[in-house]
Scaffold this motif. Structure first.
Motif, PDB file in Angstrom:
ATOM      1  N   VAL A   1     -15.025  67.796  44.567  1.00  0.00           N
ATOM      2  CA  VAL A   1     -14.119  67.857  43.424  1.00  0.00           C
ATOM      3  C   VAL A   1     -13.142  66.693  43.515  1.00  0.00           C
ATOM      4  CG1 VAL A   1     -12.366  69.208  42.229  1.00  0.00           C
ATOM      5  CG2 VAL A   1     -14.296  70.369  43.318  1.00  0.00           C
ATOM      6  N   LEU A   2     -13.129  65.854  42.487  1.00  0.00           N
ATOM      7  CA  LEU A   2     -12.200  64.731  42.428  1.00  0.00           C
ATOM      8  C   LEU A   2     -10.967  65.156  41.634  1.00  0.00           C
ATOM      9  CD1 LEU A   2     -11.666  61.703  43.026  1.00  0.00           C
ATOM     10  CD2 LEU A   2     -12.724  61.203  40.816  1.00  0.00           C
ATOM     11  N   LEU A   3      -9.799  65.037  42.255  1.00  0.00           N
ATOM     12  CA  LEU A   3      -8.540  65.388  41.613  1.00  0.00           C
ATOM     13  C   LEU A   3      -7.758  64.119  41.304  1.00  0.00           C
ATOM     14  CD1 LEU A   3      -7.381  68.316  43.940  1.00  0.00           C
ATOM     15  CD2 LEU A   3      -8.788  68.470  41.860  1.00  0.00           C
ATOM     16  N   VAL A   4      -7.422  63.900  40.050  1.00  0.00           N
ATOM     17  CA  VAL A   4      -6.559  62.796  39.647  1.00  0.00           C
ATOM     18  C   VAL A   4      -5.125  63.330  39.635  1.00  0.00           C
ATOM     19  CG1 VAL A   4      -5.982  61.149  37.833  1.00  0.00           C
ATOM     20  CG2 VAL A   4      -8.393  61.719  38.303  1.00  0.00           C
ATOM     21  N   ILE A   5      -4.261  62.728  40.478  1.00  0.00           N
ATOM     22  CA  ILE A   5      -2.899  63.231  40.662  1.00  0.00           C
ATOM     23  C   ILE A   5      -1.919  62.068  40.528  1.00  0.00           C
ATOM     24  CG2 ILE A   5      -1.343  64.507  42.187  1.00  0.00           C
ATOM     25  CD1 ILE A   5      -3.857  65.532  43.665  1.00  0.00           C
TER      26      ILE A   5
ATOM     27  N   PHE B   1      -7.352  62.504  45.166  1.00  0.00           N
ATOM     28  CA  PHE B   1      -8.099  62.960  46.333  1.00  0.00           C
ATOM     29  C   PHE B   1      -9.441  63.535  45.918  1.00  0.00           C
ATOM     30  CE2 PHE B   1      -3.698  63.194  47.736  1.00  0.00           C
ATOM     31  CZ  PHE B   1      -3.761  62.641  49.020  1.00  0.00           C
ATOM     32  N   GLU B   2     -10.383  63.473  46.850  1.00  0.00           N
ATOM     33  CA  GLU B   2     -11.648  64.161  46.697  1.00  0.00           C
ATOM     34  C   GLU B   2     -11.732  65.250  47.761  1.00  0.00           C
ATOM     35  OE1 GLU B   2     -16.080  62.513  46.399  1.00  0.00           O
ATOM     36  OE2 GLU B   2     -15.452  62.816  48.474  1.00  0.00           O
TER      37      GLU B   2
ATOM     38  N   ALA C   1     -13.812  68.366  54.040  1.00  0.00           N
ATOM     39  CA  ALA C   1     -13.078  67.101  54.158  1.00  0.00           C
ATOM     40  C   ALA C   1     -12.231  66.902  52.911  1.00  0.00           C
ATOM     41  CB  ALA C   1     -14.044  65.927  54.333  1.00  0.00           C
ATOM     42  N   ILE C   2     -11.159  66.143  53.060  1.00  0.00           N
ATOM     43  CA  ILE C   2     -10.376  65.648  51.928  1.00  0.00           C
ATOM     44  C   ILE C   2     -10.219  64.155  52.117  1.00  0.00           C
ATOM     45  CG2 ILE C   2      -8.187  65.715  50.698  1.00  0.00           C
ATOM     46  CD1 ILE C   2      -7.860  68.595  51.480  1.00  0.00           C
ATOM     47  N   ARG C   3     -10.595  63.392  51.081  1.00  0.00           N
ATOM     48  CA  ARG C   3     -10.544  61.930  51.155  1.00  0.00           C
ATOM     49  C   ARG C   3      -9.575  61.393  50.110  1.00  0.00           C
ATOM     50  NH1 ARG C   3     -15.843  63.633  51.675  1.00  0.00           N
ATOM     51  NH2 ARG C   3     -16.860  63.027  53.634  1.00  0.00           N
ATOM     52  N   SER C   4      -8.817  60.393  50.493  1.00  0.00           N
ATOM     53  CA  SER C   4      -7.902  59.772  49.538  1.00  0.00           C
ATOM     54  C   SER C   4      -8.667  58.818  48.634  1.00  0.00           C
ATOM     55  CB  SER C   4      -6.794  59.027  50.276  1.00  0.00           C
ATOM     56  OG  SER C   4      -7.333  58.056  51.150  1.00  0.00           O
ATOM     57  N   THR C   5      -8.231  58.712  47.386  1.00  0.00           N
ATOM     58  CA  THR C   5      -8.813  57.799  46.410  1.00  0.00           C
ATOM     59  C   THR C   5      -7.671  57.028  45.751  1.00  0.00           C
ATOM     60  OG1 THR C   5      -8.683  59.247  44.464  1.00  0.00           O
ATOM     61  CG2 THR C   5     -10.575  59.565  45.945  1.00  0.00           C
ATOM     62  N   PRO C   6      -7.964  55.961  45.018  1.00  0.00           N
ATOM     63  CA  PRO C   6      -6.876  55.214  44.369  1.00  0.00           C
ATOM     64  C   PRO C   6      -6.027  56.052  43.417  1.00  0.00           C
ATOM     65  CG  PRO C   6      -8.877  53.899  44.412  1.00  0.00           C
ATOM     66  CD  PRO C   6      -9.262  55.269  44.883  1.00  0.00           C
TER      67      PRO C   6
ATOM     68  N   TRP D   1      -3.401  70.038  55.006  1.00  0.00           N
ATOM     69  CA  TRP D   1      -2.248  69.127  55.053  1.00  0.00           C
ATOM     70  C   TRP D   1      -2.764  67.719  55.270  1.00  0.00           C
ATOM     71  CZ3 TRP D   1      -2.581  73.984  56.891  1.00  0.00           C
ATOM     72  CH2 TRP D   1      -1.541  74.885  56.630  1.00  0.00           C
ATOM     73  N   TYR D   2      -2.627  66.846  54.259  1.00  0.00           N
ATOM     74  CA  TYR D   2      -3.131  65.462  54.325  1.00  0.00           C
ATOM     75  C   TYR D   2      -1.969  64.506  54.514  1.00  0.00           C
ATOM     76  CZ  TYR D   2      -5.966  61.346  53.460  1.00  0.00           C
ATOM     77  OH  TYR D   2      -6.618  60.142  53.612  1.00  0.00           O
ATOM     78  N   THR D   3      -2.098  63.567  55.458  1.00  0.00           N
ATOM     79  CA  THR D   3      -1.087  62.559  55.717  1.00  0.00           C
ATOM     80  C   THR D   3      -1.496  61.253  55.035  1.00  0.00           C
ATOM     81  OG1 THR D   3      -0.438  63.562  57.812  1.00  0.00           O
ATOM     82  CG2 THR D   3       0.154  61.255  57.489  1.00  0.00           C
ATOM     83  N   LEU D   4      -0.799  60.896  53.967  1.00  0.00           N
ATOM     84  CA  LEU D   4      -1.165  59.757  53.131  1.00  0.00           C
ATOM     85  C   LEU D   4      -0.379  58.515  53.588  1.00  0.00           C
ATOM     86  CD1 LEU D   4      -2.904  59.010  50.621  1.00  0.00           C
ATOM     87  CD2 LEU D   4      -0.892  59.508  49.227  1.00  0.00           C
ATOM     88  N   ASN D   5      -0.785  57.948  54.715  1.00  0.00           N
ATOM     89  CA  ASN D   5      -0.106  56.745  55.207  1.00  0.00           C
ATOM     90  C   ASN D   5      -0.345  55.560  54.278  1.00  0.00           C
ATOM     91  OD1 ASN D   5       1.010  57.943  57.494  1.00  0.00           O
ATOM     92  ND2 ASN D   5      -0.888  57.666  58.663  1.00  0.00           N
ATOM     93  N   ASN D   6      -1.563  55.471  53.728  1.00  0.00           N
ATOM     94  CA  ASN D   6      -1.912  54.397  52.807  1.00  0.00           C
ATOM     95  C   ASN D   6      -2.736  54.946  51.659  1.00  0.00           C
ATOM     96  OD1 ASN D   6      -1.020  51.745  54.143  1.00  0.00           O
ATOM     97  ND2 ASN D   6      -2.147  52.753  55.813  1.00  0.00           N
ATOM     98  N   ILE D   7      -2.604  54.338  50.486  1.00  0.00           N
ATOM     99  CA  ILE D   7      -3.420  54.682  49.341  1.00  0.00           C
ATOM    100  C   ILE D   7      -4.496  53.616  49.169  1.00  0.00           C
ATOM    101  CG2 ILE D   7      -3.422  55.047  46.831  1.00  0.00           C
ATOM    102  CD1 ILE D   7      -0.544  56.017  47.061  1.00  0.00           C
ATOM    103  N   PRO D   8      -5.771  53.982  49.169  1.00  0.00           N
ATOM    104  CA  PRO D   8      -6.823  52.971  49.091  1.00  0.00           C
ATOM    105  C   PRO D   8      -6.847  52.252  47.735  1.00  0.00           C
ATOM    106  CG  PRO D   8      -7.774  55.160  48.873  1.00  0.00           C
ATOM    107  CD  PRO D   8      -6.312  55.357  49.209  1.00  0.00           C
TER     108      PRO D   8
END
Length: 469
Positions: free
Chosen positions: A427-431, A371-372, A363-368, A462-469
């Motif tokens: 793995v948490l990636l700060v981008i 991504f994780e 899984a890939i999850r969006s973060t503020p 391929w992640y679709t970032l419609n919204n950033i949490p």
């Protein structure tokens, strides 16, 4: 036009980097290691599959997209051996049967021009009556006007109506086309959404919601994985009245870039197996294989990521259904003229989870702040610690009247910080610089290994970032 585009790209394909291999920049080749594959075949029968559904007793109903328009019942599926299975022809003469549903033991098939109930009056299972349930939706003789998929939910049927092929004519399509329709048992129907082009398939997915796929084309810069909601406009502007010229497209839950991860996506299905439980899969007729989708809900709407999942199947996949035996039944199609995978035209196969672990992104999850990435196994102690292990690109799509559309503001992103969980599975990636309504492509280091020594099954997502949490 799509076939011509594919042929042109094949002729001008650049030389691949030395590390590029199946799953790492190009399509997979083999069957996913966590699944066992068997082929179902009978002499003289062409499984050009338009629809799959299961009877209450576990037997499989198959509708075939052939000149005969036939429907079969298969039993003995648990054996996984065609020689131990039985097949029975129960109906034929159907026009493009591209959707199938079983409701309390009754069989319904979606033809080009109608939703039909197949009725057996004398108990021999040979269909005696083809009863029209709904034939009021608009349709012409255009070969591209398909009625795709069939799903039954909450006392209603759901199906998709595609647009005709000749989009450059002066005539507008029938107002029913390019929509998902909801059909009541009395035959009445209503539109759910609009702005679709070639939505080949519909399925029930996460949270018991309906999802469809759509194909790239005019005003559709890439393929799509879409959550069905009442009133949504999905971008195809052909036939849109002038009063709605400024209507904004609702972004898909997941963009599926053309020829990278999809080309002719088809029916979605929900998974129930091991670490993949509550994720979704869908087939692809031209790109081939099966893809996997992880979804999350951010600010009330779905978004998520698509991964390569399995290849190595007999044909391009048109329909997928999970059987009561826990296996997934994948039906293939193909035809001359470029619509198909490796010139294959038919096939019916069974994929059964074998509980073996495959090292891949789960899984890939969006973060503020980024991504994780979650893996199916722990990373090796010396792996995944460097920003160079995570290639990240960002872009957005511009819909135009031309076929497909360009990637805009394509940018290589910088991973500023990496935080690995104590168990090394996350793995948490700060981008910095991520933007909403953009698509994010991940390319992981092809040499990453798990703690058990497994190599990555595939490096891309391929992640679709419609919204950033």
């Amino acid at each position: 036009k799509k076939a011509q585009s594919i042929q042109k790209q094949e002729k001008t394909k650049p030389i691949q980097a030395a590390h590029t291999r199946p799953g790492f920049g190009i399509a997979l080749e083999g069957v996913h290691p966590s699944f066992d594959l068997t082929t179902i075949e009978f002499p003289g029968i062409e499984f050009k599959v338009g629809g799959l559904a299961f009877l209450p007793d576990g037997r499989l109903v198959v509708a075939t997209w052939t000149p005969h328009g036939s429907v079969y019942i298969l039993e003995g599926l648990d054996s996984g051996d065609s020689s131990k299975m039985k097949i029975k022809l129960i109906a034929q003469g159907l026009a493009e049967p591209l959707g199938l549903a079983v409701v309390e033991g009754d069989i319904f098939v979606l033809q080009k021009q109608e939703l039909t109930q197949l009725i057996d009056h004398n108990g021999d299972e040979i269909i005696d009556e083809y009863k029209a349930i709904c034939n009021g939706f608009g349709v012409s003789a255009d070969f591209h006007e398909f009625a795709f998929g069939l799903m039954y939910k909450d006392d209603h049927f759901y199906a998709n109506l595609s647009l005709p092929l000749r989009l450059m004519t002066t005539e507008n399509p029938h107002p029913d086309r390019g929509k998902t329709i909801k059909i009541a048992t009395d035959g009445s129907f209503e539109w759910i959404n609009h702005g679709l082009r070639e939505p080949n398939g519909i399925g029930i997915g996460v949270d018991d919601q309906l999802f469809i796929t759509d194909n790239q084309g005019q005003w559709l810069p890439a393929n799509k994985f879409i959550h069905i909601r009442k009133g949504d406009f999905h971008g195809m502007r052909w036939g849109l009245p002038d009063s709605l010229a400024d209507l904004k497209m609702v972004p898909p839950a997941v963009w599926l870039p053309e020829d990278e991860i999809a080309n002719s996506p088809s029916e979605p299905s929900l998974m129930r197996d091991g670490p993949y439980s509550n994720q979704m899969i869908f087939g692809d007729v031209s790109h081939g294989g099966i893809k996997r989708v992880f979804l999350e809900k951010i600010n009330g709407t779905y978004q998520g990521v698509v991964f390569r999942f399995t290849q190595g199947l007999k044909a391009g996949i048109n329909r997928i259904r999970r059987g009561p035996d826990g296996a997934y039944y994948a039906g293939g199609v193909g035809m001359a003229g470029g619509w198909g995978w490796k010139n294959t035209k038919q096939g019916l196969q069974r994929l059964k989870y074998n509980k073996n672990t495959t090292f891949e992104m789960l899984a890939i999850r969006s973060t503020p702040e980024g991504f994780e990435i979650e893996f199916t196994e722990a990373l090796a102690s010396n792996q995944g610690n460097q920003p160079s292990d995570y290639g990240v690109k960002q872009w957005w799509y511009l819909p135009t009247a031309a076929y497909g559309g360009p990637k805009k503001d394509l940018k290589q992103m910088t991973v500023k910080e990496i935080i690995i969980s104590p168990d090394r599975t996350r793995v948490l990636l700060v981008i910095p610089g991520l933007k909403k309504e953009h698509l994010i492509k991940f390319d992981l280091n092809h040499e990453l290994q798990s703690a058990s020594g497994q190599n990555l099954w595939s490096s891309e997502a391929w992640y679709t970032l419609n919204n950033i949490p």
